[in-house]
Design an enzyme around this catalytic site. Sequence first.
Site, PDB file in Angstrom:
ATOM      1  N   THR A  86      86.266  25.212  57.557  1.00 12.71           N
ATOM      2  CA  THR A  86      86.441  25.990  56.325  1.00 12.71           C
ATOM      3  C   THR A  86      87.932  26.298  56.176  1.00 12.71           C
ATOM      4  OG1 THR A  86      85.946  27.996  57.597  1.00 12.71           O
ATOM      5  CG2 THR A  86      84.164  27.091  56.286  1.00 12.71           C
ATOM      6  N   GLU A 152      80.376  31.821  65.788  1.00 12.58           N
ATOM      7  CA  GLU A 152      80.831  31.324  67.083  1.00 12.58           C
ATOM      8  C   GLU A 152      82.123  32.038  67.473  1.00 12.58           C
ATOM      9  OE1 GLU A 152      79.463  29.087  69.251  1.00 12.58           O
ATOM     10  OE2 GLU A 152      81.136  29.991  70.315  1.00 12.58           O
ATOM     11  N   ARG A 155      86.790  30.363  72.374  1.00 12.36           N
ATOM     12  CA  ARG A 155      88.231  30.145  72.263  1.00 12.36           C
ATOM     13  C   ARG A 155      88.522  28.721  72.696  1.00 12.36           C
ATOM     14  NH1 ARG A 155      89.425  34.468  76.665  1.00 12.36           N
ATOM     15  NH2 ARG A 155      87.534  33.408  77.315  1.00 12.36           N
ATOM     16  N   ASN A 209      87.947  38.611  64.367  1.00  8.13           N
ATOM     17  CA  ASN A 209      89.205  37.862  64.368  1.00  8.13           C
ATOM     18  C   ASN A 209      90.347  38.669  63.752  1.00  8.13           C
ATOM     19  OD1 ASN A 209      88.314  35.738  65.835  1.00  8.13           O
ATOM     20  ND2 ASN A 209      88.187  34.284  64.150  1.00  8.13           N
ATOM     21  N   GLY A 254     104.780  37.726  71.553  1.00  4.60           N
ATOM     22  CA  GLY A 254     105.282  36.367  71.748  1.00  4.60           C
ATOM     23  C   GLY A 254     105.849  35.853  70.448  1.00  4.60           C
ATOM     24  N   GLY A 258      98.697  31.658  66.365  1.00  7.26           N
ATOM     25  CA  GLY A 258      98.466  30.476  65.533  1.00  7.26           C
ATOM     26  C   GLY A 258      97.040  30.013  65.745  1.00  7.26           C
ATOM     27  N   CYS A 261      91.949  29.519  63.690  1.00  8.08           N
ATOM     28  CA  CYS A 261      91.059  30.632  63.326  1.00  8.08           C
ATOM     29  C   CYS A 261      91.789  31.887  62.863  1.00  8.08           C
ATOM     30  CB  CYS A 261      90.156  30.975  64.501  1.00  8.08           C
ATOM     31  SG  CYS A 261      89.031  29.645  64.869  1.00  8.08           S
ATOM     32  N   LYS A 264      93.877  31.675  59.516  1.00 11.09           N
ATOM     33  CA  LYS A 264      93.003  31.319  58.381  1.00 11.09           C
ATOM     34  C   LYS A 264      92.004  32.448  58.071  1.00 11.09           C
ATOM     35  CE  LYS A 264      89.556  28.530  59.649  1.00 11.09           C
ATOM     36  NZ  LYS A 264      88.252  29.131  59.450  1.00 11.09           N
TER      37      LYS A 264
HETATM   38  C1  UDX Z   1      90.138  32.825  68.386  1.00  9.53           C
HETATM   39  C2  UDX Z   1      89.230  33.953  68.926  1.00  9.53           C
HETATM   40  O1  UDX Z   1      89.741  34.430  70.151  1.00  9.53           O
HETATM   41  C3  UDX Z   1      87.814  33.440  69.082  1.00  9.53           C
HETATM   42  O2  UDX Z   1      86.953  34.467  69.537  1.00  9.53           O
HETATM   43  C4  UDX Z   1      87.364  32.937  67.723  1.00  9.53           C
HETATM   44  O3  UDX Z   1      86.053  32.521  67.726  1.00  9.53           O
HETATM   45  C5  UDX Z   1      88.284  31.827  67.261  1.00  9.53           C
HETATM   46  O4  UDX Z   1      89.603  32.325  67.187  1.00  9.53           O
HETATM   47  P1  UDX Z   1      91.412  30.710  69.432  1.00  9.53           P
HETATM   48  O5  UDX Z   1      91.931  30.444  68.059  1.00  9.53           O
HETATM   49  O6  UDX Z   1      90.873  29.563  70.226  1.00  9.53           O
HETATM   50  O7  UDX Z   1      90.234  31.813  69.390  1.00  9.53           O
HETATM   51  O8  UDX Z   1      92.612  31.338  70.284  1.00  9.53           O
HETATM   52  P2  UDX Z   1      92.991  32.743  70.903  1.00  9.53           P
HETATM   53  O9  UDX Z   1      92.849  32.682  72.366  1.00  9.53           O
HETATM   54  O10 UDX Z   1      92.306  33.837  70.199  1.00  9.53           O
HETATM   55  O11 UDX Z   1      94.561  32.797  70.556  1.00  9.53           O
HETATM   56  C6  UDX Z   1      95.020  32.806  69.211  1.00  9.53           C
HETATM   57  C7  UDX Z   1      96.518  32.907  69.144  1.00  9.53           C
HETATM   58  O12 UDX Z   1      96.952  34.198  69.512  1.00  9.53           O
HETATM   59  C8  UDX Z   1      97.294  31.943  70.037  1.00  9.53           C
HETATM   60  O13 UDX Z   1      98.373  31.399  69.300  1.00  9.53           O
HETATM   61  C9  UDX Z   1      97.795  32.806  71.159  1.00  9.53           C
HETATM   62  O14 UDX Z   1      98.985  32.323  71.728  1.00  9.53           O
HETATM   63  C10 UDX Z   1      98.027  34.126  70.440  1.00  9.53           C
HETATM   64  N1  UDX Z   1      97.961  35.316  71.304  1.00  9.53           N
HETATM   65  C11 UDX Z   1      96.781  35.650  71.922  1.00  9.53           C
HETATM   66  C12 UDX Z   1      99.079  36.130  71.434  1.00  9.53           C
HETATM   67  O15 UDX Z   1     100.143  35.841  70.871  1.00  9.53           O
HETATM   68  N2  UDX Z   1      98.976  37.272  72.188  1.00  9.53           N
HETATM   69  C13 UDX Z   1      97.824  37.635  72.802  1.00  9.53           C
HETATM   70  O16 UDX Z   1      97.822  38.699  73.457  1.00  9.53           O
HETATM   71  C14 UDX Z   1      96.699  36.799  72.684  1.00  9.53           C
END
Ligand code: UDX
Length: 429
Positions: A86, A152, A155, A209, A254, A258, A261, A264
Amino acid sequence: MTITIVGHGYVGLVTACVFADFGNKVWVVGHTKEKLARLKKGDPIIFEPGLKELLQKNIKARRIFFTDDYENSVSESEIVFIAVGTPTKETGEADLNAVIDVARKIGKNLKSKLTVVSCKSTVPVGTNKKIETVIKRHKPKSSEFAVASVPEFLREGTGIFDTLNPDRVIIGSDSKKAIELLIKLHQPINGKRIITNLASAEMIKYASNSMLATKISFANLISFYCEKTGANVVEVLDAVGLDNRIGRSFLYPGVGYGGSCLPKDVRAFLNTGKKLSINSKFLEAAEEINKTAMDSFVDVVANNSPGKKIGILGLSFKPNTDDVREAPSLYIISELLKQGFEIKTYDPVAMENVKKFFENKISFKKNPYEAVAKTDAVLVITEWNEFKQIDLAKIKKIMNQPFVFDGRNIYEPELMKKLGFKYFSIGRP
Ligand code: UDX
Protein backbone atom coordinates in the site's frame (compact mmCIF):
# COMPACT_ATOMS: atom_id res chain seq x y z
CA MET A 1 -5.74 -25.99 6.84
CA THR A 2 -5.39 -24.78 3.29
CA ILE A 3 -4.73 -21.07 3.00
CA THR A 4 -3.85 -18.57 0.28
CA ILE A 5 -1.62 -15.54 0.67
CA VAL A 6 -1.73 -12.93 -2.06
CA GLY A 7 1.62 -11.11 -2.17
CA HIS A 8 5.13 -12.44 -1.62
CA GLY A 9 6.99 -9.46 -0.13
CA TYR A 10 8.49 -9.32 3.36
CA VAL A 11 5.11 -9.88 5.00
CA GLY A 12 3.47 -12.28 2.51
CA LEU A 13 6.38 -14.64 2.00
CA VAL A 14 7.48 -14.80 5.63
CA THR A 15 3.90 -15.47 6.79
CA ALA A 16 3.43 -18.09 4.06
CA CYS A 17 6.61 -19.95 5.00
CA VAL A 18 5.80 -19.92 8.71
CA PHE A 19 2.25 -21.26 8.23
CA ALA A 20 3.53 -23.88 5.76
CA ASP A 21 6.13 -24.94 8.31
CA PHE A 22 3.33 -25.63 10.81
CA GLY A 23 1.97 -28.21 8.35
CA ASN A 24 -0.63 -26.16 6.48
CA LYS A 25 -0.96 -26.18 2.70
CA VAL A 26 -0.17 -22.65 1.52
CA TRP A 27 -0.79 -21.12 -1.88
CA VAL A 28 1.14 -17.92 -2.59
CA VAL A 29 -0.39 -15.85 -5.36
CA GLY A 30 1.72 -13.36 -7.32
CA HIS A 31 1.40 -11.43 -10.54
CA THR A 32 4.88 -11.49 -12.07
CA LYS A 33 5.81 -14.68 -13.93
CA GLU A 34 9.60 -14.31 -13.54
CA LYS A 35 9.31 -13.76 -9.78
CA LEU A 36 7.00 -16.77 -9.40
CA ALA A 37 9.49 -18.90 -11.36
CA ARG A 38 12.29 -17.87 -8.98
CA LEU A 39 10.14 -18.50 -5.90
CA LYS A 40 9.19 -21.97 -7.16
CA LYS A 41 12.90 -22.78 -7.35
CA GLY A 42 13.42 -21.73 -3.75
CA ASP A 43 14.82 -18.23 -4.35
CA PRO A 44 12.98 -15.84 -1.96
CA ILE A 45 13.99 -12.79 -4.12
CA ILE A 46 14.26 -10.62 -1.01
CA PHE A 47 16.92 -11.00 1.69
CA GLU A 48 15.50 -11.93 5.08
CA PRO A 49 17.58 -14.01 7.52
CA GLY A 50 16.50 -17.69 7.55
CA LEU A 51 13.86 -17.24 4.85
CA LYS A 52 15.64 -19.09 2.05
CA GLU A 53 16.10 -22.20 4.20
CA LEU A 54 12.49 -22.15 5.39
CA LEU A 55 11.21 -21.65 1.85
CA GLN A 56 13.29 -24.50 0.40
CA LYS A 57 12.33 -26.85 3.23
CA ASN A 58 8.61 -26.27 2.67
CA ILE A 59 8.83 -26.49 -1.13
CA LYS A 60 10.49 -29.87 -0.69
CA ALA A 61 7.80 -30.96 1.75
CA ARG A 62 5.17 -29.86 -0.84
CA ARG A 63 3.44 -27.52 1.59
CA ILE A 64 4.00 -24.21 -0.24
CA PHE A 65 2.97 -23.52 -3.83
CA PHE A 66 3.31 -20.46 -6.06
CA THR A 67 0.83 -19.42 -8.71
CA ASP A 68 -0.75 -16.49 -10.54
CA ASP A 69 -4.05 -18.34 -10.65
CA TYR A 70 -6.72 -17.28 -8.15
CA GLU A 71 -9.10 -20.04 -9.16
CA ASN A 72 -7.30 -23.13 -7.79
CA SER A 73 -5.80 -21.39 -4.81
CA VAL A 74 -8.73 -19.31 -3.48
CA SER A 75 -11.41 -21.90 -4.20
CA GLU A 76 -9.82 -24.51 -1.93
CA SER A 77 -8.72 -22.17 0.87
CA GLU A 78 -10.43 -21.63 4.20
CA ILE A 79 -8.54 -18.39 4.75
CA VAL A 80 -7.22 -15.98 2.12
CA PHE A 81 -4.77 -13.30 3.22
CA ILE A 82 -4.23 -10.07 1.33
CA ALA A 83 -0.59 -9.05 1.80
CA VAL A 84 0.12 -6.67 -1.06
CA GLY A 85 1.74 -3.24 -0.90
CA THR A 86 0.00 0.00 0.00
CA PRO A 87 2.50 2.63 -1.19
CA THR A 88 2.00 6.37 -0.65
CA LYS A 89 0.23 8.40 -3.35
CA GLU A 90 1.47 11.92 -4.09
CA THR A 91 -1.25 13.25 -1.81
CA GLY A 92 0.13 11.28 1.15
CA GLU A 93 -2.83 8.90 0.98
CA ALA A 94 -2.28 5.12 0.95
CA ASP A 95 -2.64 3.73 -2.57
CA LEU A 96 -5.26 1.00 -2.29
CA ASN A 97 -5.41 0.01 -5.97
CA ALA A 98 -3.58 -3.28 -5.46
CA VAL A 99 -5.67 -4.20 -2.41
CA ILE A 100 -8.98 -3.50 -4.17
CA ASP A 101 -7.89 -5.27 -7.34
CA VAL A 102 -6.94 -8.35 -5.34
CA ALA A 103 -10.27 -8.22 -3.44
CA ARG A 104 -12.10 -8.25 -6.78
CA LYS A 105 -10.14 -11.29 -7.98
CA ILE A 106 -10.67 -13.12 -4.69
CA GLY A 107 -14.41 -12.37 -4.87
CA LYS A 108 -14.73 -13.78 -8.38
CA ASN A 109 -13.10 -17.04 -7.31
CA LEU A 110 -14.93 -17.76 -4.07
CA LYS A 111 -16.64 -21.15 -3.87
CA SER A 112 -19.68 -22.11 -1.82
CA LYS A 113 -18.08 -22.79 1.61
CA LEU A 114 -17.27 -19.96 4.01
CA THR A 115 -13.98 -18.29 3.13
CA VAL A 116 -12.36 -15.81 5.49
CA VAL A 117 -10.72 -12.94 3.60
CA SER A 118 -8.19 -11.50 5.93
CA CYS A 119 -6.21 -8.34 5.27
CA LYS A 120 -2.59 -8.10 6.44
CA SER A 121 -1.73 -5.11 4.27
CA THR A 122 -1.62 -1.88 6.27
CA VAL A 123 -4.80 -0.10 5.22
CA PRO A 124 -6.54 3.06 6.49
CA VAL A 125 -9.55 2.69 8.73
CA GLY A 126 -12.60 1.74 6.71
CA THR A 127 -10.73 -0.17 4.00
CA ASN A 128 -11.83 -3.61 5.15
CA LYS A 129 -15.42 -2.48 4.76
CA LYS A 130 -14.55 -1.45 1.18
CA ILE A 131 -12.97 -4.86 0.62
CA GLU A 132 -16.20 -6.44 1.84
CA THR A 133 -18.28 -4.35 -0.59
CA VAL A 134 -16.01 -5.17 -3.53
CA ILE A 135 -16.10 -8.90 -2.80
CA LYS A 136 -19.89 -8.85 -2.40
CA ARG A 137 -20.20 -7.21 -5.79
CA HIS A 138 -18.07 -9.80 -7.60
CA LYS A 139 -18.62 -13.10 -5.81
CA PRO A 140 -20.78 -15.94 -7.12
CA LYS A 141 -24.23 -15.78 -5.48
CA SER A 142 -23.96 -19.12 -3.71
CA SER A 143 -20.60 -18.42 -2.03
CA GLU A 144 -20.13 -17.21 1.54
CA PHE A 145 -17.33 -15.12 2.99
CA ALA A 146 -16.38 -12.96 5.96
CA VAL A 147 -13.70 -10.27 6.18
CA ALA A 148 -11.15 -9.84 8.94
CA SER A 149 -8.25 -7.52 9.65
CA VAL A 150 -5.11 -9.23 10.98
CA PRO A 151 -2.41 -6.55 10.91
CA GLU A 152 1.21 -7.62 10.77
CA PHE A 153 3.90 -6.26 13.09
CA LEU A 154 6.97 -8.13 11.86
CA ARG A 155 10.17 -6.15 11.54
CA GLU A 156 12.38 -6.74 8.53
CA GLY A 157 15.56 -8.52 9.48
CA THR A 158 13.81 -10.49 12.25
CA GLY A 159 10.68 -11.33 10.27
CA ILE A 160 10.54 -15.07 11.03
CA PHE A 161 11.20 -14.65 14.75
CA ASP A 162 8.62 -11.85 14.97
CA THR A 163 6.00 -13.92 13.14
CA LEU A 164 6.48 -16.79 15.59
CA ASN A 165 6.77 -14.57 18.68
CA PRO A 166 4.68 -11.44 18.24
CA ASP A 167 3.81 -9.38 21.33
CA ARG A 168 0.19 -9.63 20.23
CA VAL A 169 -1.98 -11.20 17.54
CA ILE A 170 -4.72 -8.81 16.49
CA ILE A 171 -7.87 -10.31 14.99
CA GLY A 172 -10.51 -7.81 13.95
CA SER A 173 -13.81 -9.02 12.52
CA ASP A 174 -17.57 -8.82 12.91
CA SER A 175 -17.88 -12.52 12.12
CA LYS A 176 -17.67 -15.08 14.93
CA LYS A 177 -16.80 -17.86 12.49
CA ALA A 178 -13.96 -15.82 10.98
CA ILE A 179 -12.54 -15.13 14.44
CA GLU A 180 -12.75 -18.83 15.36
CA LEU A 181 -10.93 -19.91 12.19
CA LEU A 182 -8.20 -17.30 12.61
CA ILE A 183 -7.68 -18.24 16.26
CA LYS A 184 -7.28 -21.86 15.11
CA LEU A 185 -4.74 -20.95 12.43
CA HIS A 186 -2.67 -18.84 14.86
CA GLN A 187 -2.79 -21.48 17.61
CA PRO A 188 0.97 -22.39 17.41
CA ILE A 189 1.99 -18.72 17.48
CA ASN A 190 2.93 -17.01 20.76
CA GLY A 191 1.65 -13.64 21.95
CA LYS A 192 -1.46 -12.21 23.51
CA ARG A 193 -4.67 -12.36 21.44
CA ILE A 194 -6.64 -9.18 20.95
CA ILE A 195 -10.05 -9.80 19.42
CA THR A 196 -11.70 -6.63 18.22
CA ASN A 197 -13.70 -5.05 15.43
CA LEU A 198 -12.42 -4.15 11.96
CA ALA A 199 -11.89 -0.43 12.57
CA SER A 200 -9.95 -0.98 15.81
CA ALA A 201 -7.70 -3.58 14.20
CA GLU A 202 -6.92 -1.18 11.35
CA MET A 203 -6.31 1.63 13.83
CA ILE A 204 -4.01 -0.45 16.06
CA LYS A 205 -1.50 -0.82 13.23
CA TYR A 206 -1.32 2.91 12.43
CA ALA A 207 -1.30 3.90 16.09
CA SER A 208 1.59 1.48 16.78
CA ASN A 209 3.76 2.58 13.87
CA SER A 210 3.05 6.25 14.58
CA MET A 211 4.05 5.76 18.22
CA LEU A 212 7.31 4.09 17.16
CA ALA A 213 8.09 6.91 14.73
CA THR A 214 7.31 9.42 17.47
CA LYS A 215 9.64 7.70 19.94
CA ILE A 216 12.50 7.78 17.43
CA SER A 217 11.86 11.43 16.61
CA PHE A 218 11.75 12.22 20.32
CA ALA A 219 15.16 10.57 20.71
CA ASN A 220 16.46 12.63 17.79
CA LEU A 221 15.04 15.81 19.29
CA ILE A 222 16.82 15.11 22.58
CA SER A 223 20.03 14.51 20.61
CA PHE A 224 19.71 18.02 19.09
CA TYR A 225 19.46 19.46 22.62
CA CYS A 226 22.44 17.38 23.75
CA GLU A 227 24.58 18.55 20.84
CA LYS A 228 24.05 22.19 21.86
CA THR A 229 24.58 21.70 25.58
CA GLY A 230 27.36 19.18 26.04
CA ALA A 231 25.01 16.51 27.42
CA ASN A 232 25.46 12.92 26.24
CA VAL A 233 22.32 11.58 24.55
CA VAL A 234 23.16 7.95 25.25
CA GLU A 235 23.49 8.52 28.98
CA VAL A 236 20.40 10.75 28.98
CA LEU A 237 18.22 8.20 27.18
CA ASP A 238 19.63 5.25 29.13
CA ALA A 239 18.38 7.02 32.24
CA VAL A 240 15.10 8.18 30.71
CA GLY A 241 14.43 4.66 29.41
CA LEU A 242 14.83 3.16 32.87
CA ASP A 243 11.47 4.67 33.75
CA ASN A 244 9.19 1.72 33.02
CA ARG A 245 6.48 4.04 31.78
CA ILE A 246 8.83 5.15 29.00
CA GLY A 247 11.09 2.16 28.21
CA ARG A 248 14.46 2.11 26.46
CA SER A 249 13.56 0.53 23.12
CA PHE A 250 13.07 2.69 20.03
CA LEU A 251 14.76 5.60 21.76
CA TYR A 252 17.93 5.51 19.67
CA PRO A 253 18.77 8.70 17.81
CA GLY A 254 20.48 8.51 14.44
CA VAL A 255 20.11 9.64 10.86
CA GLY A 256 16.35 9.11 10.99
CA TYR A 257 13.84 6.32 10.52
CA GLY A 258 13.27 4.83 7.08
CA GLY A 259 11.87 1.67 5.56
CA SER A 260 8.67 0.62 3.94
CA CYS A 261 6.46 1.17 6.98
CA LEU A 262 7.11 3.98 9.44
CA PRO A 263 7.47 6.87 6.92
CA LYS A 264 4.57 5.66 4.77
CA ASP A 265 2.25 4.85 7.66
CA VAL A 266 2.84 8.18 9.42
CA ARG A 267 1.99 9.96 6.16
CA ALA A 268 -1.15 7.88 5.61
CA PHE A 269 -2.26 8.40 9.23
CA LEU A 270 -1.73 12.16 8.86
CA ASN A 271 -3.80 12.03 5.72
CA THR A 272 -6.62 10.24 7.53
CA GLY A 273 -6.38 12.88 10.27
CA LYS A 274 -6.72 15.64 7.69
CA LYS A 275 -9.82 14.03 6.20
CA LEU A 276 -11.34 13.76 9.67
CA SER A 277 -10.37 17.38 10.54
CA ILE A 278 -8.17 16.21 13.41
CA ASN A 279 -5.27 18.40 14.47
CA SER A 280 -2.34 15.99 14.02
CA LYS A 281 0.54 18.44 14.58
CA PHE A 282 2.03 15.94 17.02
CA LEU A 283 2.65 13.50 14.16
CA GLU A 284 3.65 16.24 11.71
CA ALA A 285 6.39 17.13 14.17
CA ALA A 286 7.64 13.53 14.22
CA GLU A 287 7.92 13.65 10.44
CA GLU A 288 9.64 17.03 10.46
CA ILE A 289 12.18 15.99 13.09
CA ASN A 290 12.96 12.90 11.04
CA LYS A 291 13.86 15.09 8.06
CA THR A 292 15.88 17.39 10.32
CA ALA A 293 17.85 14.35 11.57
CA MET A 294 18.92 13.56 8.00
CA ASP A 295 19.57 17.21 7.11
CA SER A 296 21.65 17.91 10.18
CA PHE A 297 23.83 14.85 9.49
CA VAL A 298 24.41 16.14 5.94
CA ASP A 299 25.28 19.60 7.36
CA VAL A 300 27.73 18.20 9.91
CA VAL A 301 29.50 16.25 7.14
CA ALA A 302 29.49 19.19 4.70
CA ASN A 303 30.77 21.63 7.34
CA ASN A 304 33.45 19.42 8.84
CA SER A 305 34.75 17.01 6.21
CA PRO A 306 38.28 18.03 5.29
CA GLY A 307 37.79 16.95 1.66
CA LYS A 308 35.20 15.79 -0.84
CA LYS A 309 36.17 12.12 -1.07
CA ILE A 310 34.00 10.07 1.27
CA GLY A 311 33.26 6.42 1.98
CA ILE A 312 29.80 5.34 3.15
CA LEU A 313 29.28 2.21 5.25
CA GLY A 314 25.72 0.85 5.20
CA LEU A 315 22.91 1.61 2.75
CA SER A 316 19.87 -0.42 3.84
CA PHE A 317 17.32 1.41 6.03
CA LYS A 318 18.47 -0.75 8.95
CA PRO A 319 20.74 -3.79 9.43
CA ASN A 320 19.88 -7.35 8.32
CA THR A 321 17.80 -6.35 5.34
CA ASP A 322 18.43 -5.49 1.69
CA ASP A 323 15.46 -3.11 1.73
CA VAL A 324 16.33 0.47 0.80
CA ARG A 325 12.82 1.91 0.58
CA GLU A 326 12.97 5.40 2.12
CA ALA A 327 16.42 4.56 3.48
CA PRO A 328 18.10 7.66 4.97
CA SER A 329 21.19 6.69 2.90
CA LEU A 330 19.38 7.59 -0.36
CA TYR A 331 18.53 11.10 0.84
CA ILE A 332 21.96 11.69 2.41
CA ILE A 333 23.80 10.50 -0.73
CA SER A 334 21.72 12.65 -3.07
CA GLU A 335 22.25 15.74 -0.90
CA LEU A 336 26.01 15.13 -0.71
CA LEU A 337 26.23 14.56 -4.47
CA LYS A 338 24.60 17.98 -4.98
CA GLN A 339 27.39 19.44 -2.89
CA GLY A 340 30.09 17.85 -5.07
CA PHE A 341 31.12 14.92 -2.85
CA GLU A 342 32.73 11.87 -4.49
CA ILE A 343 31.20 8.78 -2.90
CA LYS A 344 32.31 5.16 -2.52
CA THR A 345 29.96 2.80 -0.68
CA TYR A 346 29.73 -0.65 0.83
CA ASP A 347 26.75 -2.60 2.19
CA PRO A 348 26.67 -6.37 2.82
CA VAL A 349 23.40 -6.95 0.90
CA ALA A 350 21.73 -3.72 -0.24
CA MET A 351 24.08 -2.45 -2.97
CA GLU A 352 22.14 -4.02 -5.87
CA ASN A 353 19.00 -2.22 -4.73
CA VAL A 354 20.78 1.15 -4.51
CA LYS A 355 22.42 0.94 -7.95
CA LYS A 356 19.23 1.90 -9.80
CA PHE A 357 18.99 5.21 -7.92
CA PHE A 358 22.48 6.50 -8.66
CA GLU A 359 23.83 4.40 -11.58
CA ASN A 360 27.48 5.39 -11.95
CA LYS A 361 27.31 8.56 -9.86
CA ILE A 362 28.66 6.66 -6.85
CA SER A 363 30.81 3.53 -6.70
CA PHE A 364 30.07 0.22 -5.00
CA LYS A 365 32.87 -1.73 -3.32
CA LYS A 366 33.38 -5.37 -2.37
CA ASN A 367 34.23 -4.73 1.28
CA PRO A 368 34.25 -1.86 3.80
CA TYR A 369 38.01 -1.31 3.49
CA GLU A 370 37.80 -0.70 -0.27
CA ALA A 371 34.99 1.79 0.36
CA VAL A 372 37.04 3.87 2.79
CA ALA A 373 40.50 3.62 1.17
CA LYS A 374 41.93 7.01 0.15
CA THR A 375 38.90 8.94 1.42
CA ASP A 376 38.82 12.11 3.54
CA ALA A 377 35.93 10.90 5.68
CA VAL A 378 33.92 7.80 6.53
CA LEU A 379 30.17 7.95 7.14
CA VAL A 380 28.37 5.17 9.03
CA ILE A 381 24.72 5.18 8.02
CA THR A 382 23.54 1.67 8.90
CA GLU A 383 24.73 -0.17 12.02
CA TRP A 384 25.55 -3.57 10.45
CA ASN A 385 27.35 -5.84 12.93
CA GLU A 386 30.35 -6.19 10.65
CA PHE A 387 31.17 -2.49 11.09
CA LYS A 388 31.06 -2.56 14.88
CA GLN A 389 34.38 -4.31 15.42
CA ILE A 390 36.02 -3.44 12.13
CA ASP A 391 39.82 -2.96 12.17
CA LEU A 392 39.79 0.77 12.94
CA ALA A 393 43.58 1.05 13.00
CA LYS A 394 43.70 -0.34 9.46
CA ILE A 395 40.95 2.05 8.39
CA LYS A 396 42.90 5.00 9.74
CA LYS A 397 45.99 3.86 7.89
CA ILE A 398 44.28 3.56 4.49
CA MET A 399 42.26 6.80 4.67
CA ASN A 400 43.63 10.10 3.41
CA GLN A 401 42.36 11.87 6.53
CA PRO A 402 41.04 10.28 9.73
CA PHE A 403 37.51 11.72 9.88
CA VAL A 404 34.57 9.54 10.94
CA PHE A 405 30.91 10.65 10.95
CA ASP A 406 28.98 8.00 12.85
CA GLY A 407 25.25 8.33 12.16
CA ARG A 408 24.36 5.41 14.46
CA ASN A 409 26.67 5.85 17.46
CA ILE A 410 28.37 2.47 16.98
CA TYR A 411 31.85 3.54 18.12
CA GLU A 412 33.09 4.81 21.48
CA PRO A 413 34.20 8.46 21.38
CA GLU A 414 37.07 7.79 23.81
CA LEU A 415 38.45 4.93 21.72
CA MET A 416 38.14 6.91 18.49
CA LYS A 417 40.07 9.77 20.07
CA LYS A 418 42.76 7.39 21.28
CA LEU A 419 43.10 5.94 17.79
CA GLY A 420 43.63 9.44 16.42
CA PHE A 421 40.32 9.92 14.62
CA LYS A 422 38.42 13.16 14.40
CA TYR A 423 35.10 11.62 15.42
CA PHE A 424 31.57 13.01 15.06
CA SER A 425 28.53 11.13 16.36
CA ILE A 426 24.90 11.82 17.22
CA GLY A 427 24.21 13.84 20.37
CA ARG A 428 27.46 12.94 22.15
CA PRO A 429 30.21 15.37 23.05
C1 UDX B 1 8.37 -1.40 11.57
C2 UDX B 1 7.73 -1.81 12.92
O1 UDX B 1 8.74 -1.96 13.89
C3 UDX B 1 6.95 -3.09 12.74
O2 UDX B 1 6.32 -3.48 13.95
C4 UDX B 1 5.91 -2.84 11.67
O3 UDX B 1 5.07 -3.92 11.48
C5 UDX B 1 6.59 -2.45 10.37
O4 UDX B 1 7.36 -1.29 10.59
P1 UDX B 1 10.54 -2.10 10.17
O5 UDX B 1 10.12 -1.07 9.17
O6 UDX B 1 10.97 -3.44 9.67
O7 UDX B 1 9.35 -2.37 11.22
O8 UDX B 1 11.77 -1.50 10.99
P2 UDX B 1 12.04 -0.96 12.45
O9 UDX B 1 12.88 -1.93 13.18
O10 UDX B 1 10.80 -0.52 13.10
O11 UDX B 1 12.95 0.33 12.13
C6 UDX B 1 12.43 1.42 11.38
C7 UDX B 1 13.45 2.52 11.25
O12 UDX B 1 13.64 3.19 12.48
C8 UDX B 1 14.84 2.09 10.80
O13 UDX B 1 15.31 3.00 9.82
C9 UDX B 1 15.67 2.17 12.05
O14 UDX B 1 17.03 2.43 11.78
C10 UDX B 1 15.02 3.34 12.76
N1 UDX B 1 15.18 3.34 14.23
C11 UDX B 1 14.62 2.33 14.97
C12 UDX B 1 15.85 4.39 14.85
O15 UDX B 1 16.35 5.30 14.18
N2 UDX B 1 15.93 4.40 16.21
C13 UDX B 1 15.38 3.43 16.98
O16 UDX B 1 15.49 3.53 18.22
C14 UDX B 1 14.72 2.35 16.35
